[in-house]
Design an enzyme around this catalytic site. Sequence first.
Site, PDB file in Angstrom:
ATOM      1  N   GLU A   1       0.824  -1.211   0.000  1.00 48.63           N
ATOM      2  CA  GLU A   1       0.000   0.000   0.000  1.00 48.63           C
ATOM      3  C   GLU A   1       0.857   1.260   0.000  1.00 48.63           C
ATOM      4  OE1 GLU A   1       0.318  -2.450   2.160  1.00 48.63           O
ATOM      5  OE2 GLU A   1      -0.907  -2.129   3.972  1.00 48.63           O
TER       6      GLU A   1
ATOM      7  N   CYS B   1       1.119   1.287   8.215  1.00 51.21           N
ATOM      8  CA  CYS B   1       0.594   1.706   6.911  1.00 51.21           C
ATOM      9  C   CYS B   1      -0.690   2.499   7.078  1.00 51.21           C
ATOM     10  CB  CYS B   1       0.318   0.486   6.034  1.00 51.21           C
ATOM     11  SG  CYS B   1       1.816  -0.403   5.634  1.00 51.21           S
TER      12      CYS B   1
END
Length: 391
Positions: free
Chosen positions: A57, A89
């Site tokens: 991501e 993240c």
Amino acid sequence: MPVHSADDELLHRALELARQGIGLASPNPYVGAVIADARGNIVGTGTYTYAGVKHAEILALEAAGAKARGGTLYINLEPHAHQGRTPPCTDALIAAGIHRVVASMPDPNPKVSGRGFDKLRAAGVHVEVGRLEEQARRLNEAFARYIRHGVPLVTLKSAMTLDGKIAPPPSEAMKLGDFAPAEGGFSGSWITGETARAHVHELRHQHDAILVGIGTILADNPLLTDRSGRPRRRPLLRVILDSRLRLPVESRLVQSATTERNNDVLVFCSAAEENKRSPLEKIGVTVEQLPATGPDGHPDLPAILRRLEQLEITSVMIEGGATVNGTALAANVVDKVFLYYAPKILGTGSIPFATGAAFQHLGERAQVKHLHLHRFGEDFAVEGYLRDPYA
Ligand SMILES: NC(=O)c1ccc[n+]([C@@H]2O[C@H](COP(=O)([O-])OP(=O)(O)OC[C@H]3O[C@@H](n4cnc5c(N)ncnc54)[C@H](OP(=O)(O)O)[C@@H]3O)[C@@H](O)[C@H]2O)c1
């Protein structure tokens, strides 16, 4: 759950990206990410690889830049909310202004599962979980078994005739304790055809380790390498069960165990006489002695799997032969099977799929569930589970 075909398409793309990490992500999971802008255009993608360190991501966010704001993240696995080798993240997704997250499944690690989704929701991000879940779960089943139970996922692979025979009767030379001079072994040919054998290399590519007994080395003189042609971060670890160290120095396996392959042959024995051990070690074979606590004075399979887990091996494919297949099933260490069948019959005297007294008492424990059937030219294969890796 409402059907959004555009969502499914973009999540499919994320799953494809995740699959590009096969051979490159272990011991961590396969993760692929797609970021789409508010109009559904892909503005960033990423695939996780262990050597690349950055999560999928984050790679997708970097590719998208400012276009990520107001966009949707499609991802096969829950984003991390904790500090690992990289910062959380979830923080980066929130800071970049991601509006919505469509994920297939939670992280199978019970210590962190759900925390990523909670953090995103608390920051006002819309989170949807469960789309394409079955595909996503299958992709990361080895990671799930490894992270939840501290052992690698064990797949028992075998190639056999319709009457369940894995090789013709042992030759006279083999009975005398000689070993096969070339791959293909004393029998000189293969059970299955070329297409099925090529697929075995795909399976090897998906595994961190392959495991056989010394009987298979003596009979077939195999190399046991991953010849899929695809990249891998670590070589396939070739594990041999050989309690008395009968492994011939001149075997193709040992001769290929140079330092260039980076300690990729590991032999478990229970008695390691120096005169047998040192010629193997000089070539680059690792020899480990374990107590002979298993059946028939052999090293115990659960102990071997625990040792492999310490080496960050998340998946092991057992490739026989008959004795090891029987011992592994009887020891209840097999999670799934991948059994290839050729439309041939070998008959009496040939070597059965699994031997051993304990195997006769298996009863219901050998029940195989959730079958998937595969066709390879004239051959076919049955893939199925003896245990749910996520249980
Ligand atoms: N068609 C296929 O897919 C396939 C695949 C592989 C092999 N094969 C065939 O299988 C035949 C060989 O079968 P096999 O039964 O002789 O060989 P095997 O299962 O590969 O090896 C058995 C030997 O491994 C050693 N061992 C060490 N630790 C063990 C443990 N914990 N559990 C079980 N064994 C342990 C034992 O020898 P020590 O007592 O000396 O340690 C045992 O006799 C060959 O004909 C080969 O061609 C077919």
